[in-house]
Scaffold this active site. Structure first.
Site, PDB file in Angstrom:
ATOM      1  N   ASN A 391      92.357  62.208  72.846  1.00 11.14           N
ATOM      2  CA  ASN A 391      92.593  62.699  71.499  1.00 11.14           C
ATOM      3  C   ASN A 391      92.335  61.621  70.462  1.00 11.14           C
ATOM      4  OD1 ASN A 391      93.509  63.885  69.175  1.00 11.14           O
ATOM      5  ND2 ASN A 391      95.350  64.734  70.069  1.00 11.14           N
ATOM      6  N   ASP A 392      93.180  60.620  70.442  1.00 10.70           N
ATOM      7  CA  ASP A 392      93.058  59.612  69.396  1.00 10.70           C
ATOM      8  C   ASP A 392      91.735  58.853  69.463  1.00 10.70           C
ATOM      9  OD1 ASP A 392      95.565  60.299  68.478  1.00 10.70           O
ATOM     10  OD2 ASP A 392      96.564  58.912  69.841  1.00 10.70           O
TER      11      ASP A 392
END
Lengths: 465, 102
Positions: A391-392
């Site tokens: 995600n990040d």
């Protein structure tokens, strides 16, 4: 005679530590390097047990010593063998905490000795730093362990940095006072310093976000090194001194290198309170965001008719233990003539190199793993990017949104590819707790579910095509 | 103040080692690829387990009627061993993953 053999053993151990560490930083020799250092450690330990003499007297209490060694060896080996690949970072943190605890305990016993027999101030000058650094390292590592294991949530309060500074100052002031006024009632103050140091470790790590834990563990690792070196001063022991300082220095550099890999400064990590602030400040609301889902069969079609598929693994893959399923998908697609590669972000997962270790476990060939810079060059020619629980590291806000807590971190430019398929369990934000605008982009479609199950279903779908 | 100078003189040799080791430590891992960050951290973690030597000395010197020192020393030996053995085994397991293919 015995004493000179002991000295030679310590010299040998010191050399193996240096050589071992050197080999550990080279992929081809790393495994051997680990055992070289272990061998040196073994020599140092047994030489100490049998050859060490204090005032001409050999050591006693052999039963206790061997009992402790035996228990530690059995438990340590079992824990290290049993731990899942995904839980490796916590394990390192746990073992690091044990080392810190060991250093702190030594200081406690030695202090009791100083109180009883000789008010040796030179010794005290070493006992105190050993106690403080050891206990901070212990409690800090325990918190880091708890955080990575999902047992402890980020926690910060207003003015915590000031509070921490005050706490640190109190520890130092109490230590100086103790040193100046060593007397019969000093035990109480000593215990207070111990308690304050333990709580400092807790408050030091508490506000730091989970995504920064690897950096913190590396830092605590070098702390423990310094604490071990204090023991080296205490016993005039060169092996402890070289080993401790070596790790202290190398650990500090490694901490800085890790920060660089994430494009963050160490102060930023320590003061920035990643998780804490982002709730208030960063993470702008994604305006009018609607994500669209893709069905398994559609995803299967898109992938099997692509020329080039890039898989971006993240922590979600690790949690789902999906590395083997991932490798199966890769093999299947390769058989169909699709070029499959893995784009590895340096800090994907919970630690630098975490994904490499995990995929290597599933027999994924080394050449298929490409690093971030190369991956970013290849994305424009990629048809499908399959993001598995990352995600990040693919959040475009790191490049476009200065208010975002991860602003400035280098990310994988997945949006350059033609299609992006994101596998996640839900729309919940990632570890850093920030929204990811990527999921709402027109090119992106979501494939919800546990990574392992989704991959297995994908494989079945592709096979039936 | 004088005490500190005395201490300095007494430990001169050790202080030289400290300074040199700082440079060695930095030099030795200067060019590590990021793939190896985790195993390297874990290996370094095992090496600082050398603190176990201190625990052994404390344990071996404790008089047999000093139960506090015996108990604390015993725990210190256990946790120190955990650090050493666990650290090396975990590192080996990580590196084993790298070795299989090549």
């Amino acid at each position: 005679m015995g004493y000179s053999i002991l000295s030679i053993a310590y010299l040998l151990a010191s050399v193996t530590f240096i050589v071992g560490l050197k080999m550990l930083s080279n992929p081809a020799a790393a495994r051997k390097g680990n055992w070289v250092a272990a061998l040196g450690m073994g020599i140092a330990i047994f030489a100490t047990i049998f050859l060490y003499k204090e005032d001409g007297k050999p050591l006693s209490n052999y039963g206790w010593i061997f009992g402790g060694l035996l228990i530690g060896t059995v438990v340590g080996t079992l824990a290290a063998k049993k731990v899942k690949m995904t839980a490796m970072p916590q394990m390192v943190s746990l073992f690091n905490g044990m080392g810190g605890a060991c250093a702190a305990l030594i200081s406690v016993i030695e202090f009791e000795h100083v109180m009883q027999f000789d008010a040796n101030l030179a010794k005290l000058l070493i006992i105190l730093p050993g106690l403080i650094i050891g206990s901070v390292s212990f409690s800090g590592s325990m918190i880091a362990w708890g955080k990575l294991d999902g047992r402890i949530k980020d926690f910060a309060f207003r003015g915590q940095h000031i509070f921490n500074l005050v706490l640190l100052f109190a520890i130092l002031a109490a230590s100086v006072y103790l040193y100046m006024n060593l007397g019969n009632d000093s035990m109480l103050l000593f215990m207070m310093i111990l308690l304050l140091s333990l709580s400092y470790g807790v408050f030091f790590v508490m506000p730091i976000g989970g995504a920064d834990m690897p950096v913190v563990i590396s830092l605590l690792n070098s702390f423990t090194g310094v604490a071990a070196a204090c023991g080296g001063f205490l016993y005039d022991n060169k092996a402890m001194l070289t080993g401790g300082i070596l790790v202290g220095a190398a650990g500090t550099l490694l901490t800085i290198l890790m920060c660089k890999a994430m494009n963050r400064s160490l102060t930023n990590v320590l003061i920035g309170s990643f998780g804490g602030n982002s709730v208030v400040g960063g993470g702008q609301q994604v305006q009018g965001g609607v994500s669209k889902e893709i069905s398994l069969s559609d995803a299967a079609v898109v992938m099997s008719y692509a020329n080039k598929v890039m898989i971006v693994p993240g922590y979600g893959l690790a949690v789902a233990q999906a590395q083997h399923a991932c490798h199966d998908l890769e093999k299947l697609l390769t058989e169909k003539g699709v070029e499959v590669k893995y784009a590895i972000h340096p800090v994907a997962g919970r630690m630098p190199g975490h994904m490499n270790v995990l995929l290597a476990e599933a027999d994924v060939s080394y050449e298929r793993l490409i690093e971030m810079e190369q991956a970013n060059e290849e994305f424009p020619s990629t048809d499908v990017v399959l993001i598995l629980g990352a995600n990040d590291v693919v959040n475009p806000a790191a490049k476009s949104d200065p208010a975002s807590p991860i602003y400035g971190m280098p990310v994988l430019d997945v949006e350059l590819a033609k299609t992006i398929i994101v596998n996640k369990r839900s729309m919940k934000p990632g570890y850093a707790g920030i929204e990811n605008e990527l999921f709402y982009r027109p090119k992106t479609s979501m494939l919800f579910g546990d990574a392992k199950k989704v991959l297995q279903d994908l494989i079945t779908e592709i096979k039936t095509l | 103040m004088e005490r500190i100078f005395d201490w300095f003189l007494l430990h001169q040799e050790m202080i030289y080692i400290v300074l040199l080791m700082i440079f060695v430590g930095i030099e030795v891992i200067g060019r590590v690829p990021s793939v190896l960050h985790t195993p390297l951290m874990s290996g370094a973690n095992a090496i600082h387990g050398v603190v176990i030597i201190g625990a052994i000395i404390v344990m071996g010197n404790a008089s047999s009627d000093n139960y506090l020192a015996l108990a604390l020393g015993f725990i210190a030996v256990i946790v120190g061993t955990l650090n050493v053995v666990g650290g090396f085994v975990v590192t080996d397991r990580m590196l084993e993953m790298f070795k299989k293919k090549k």
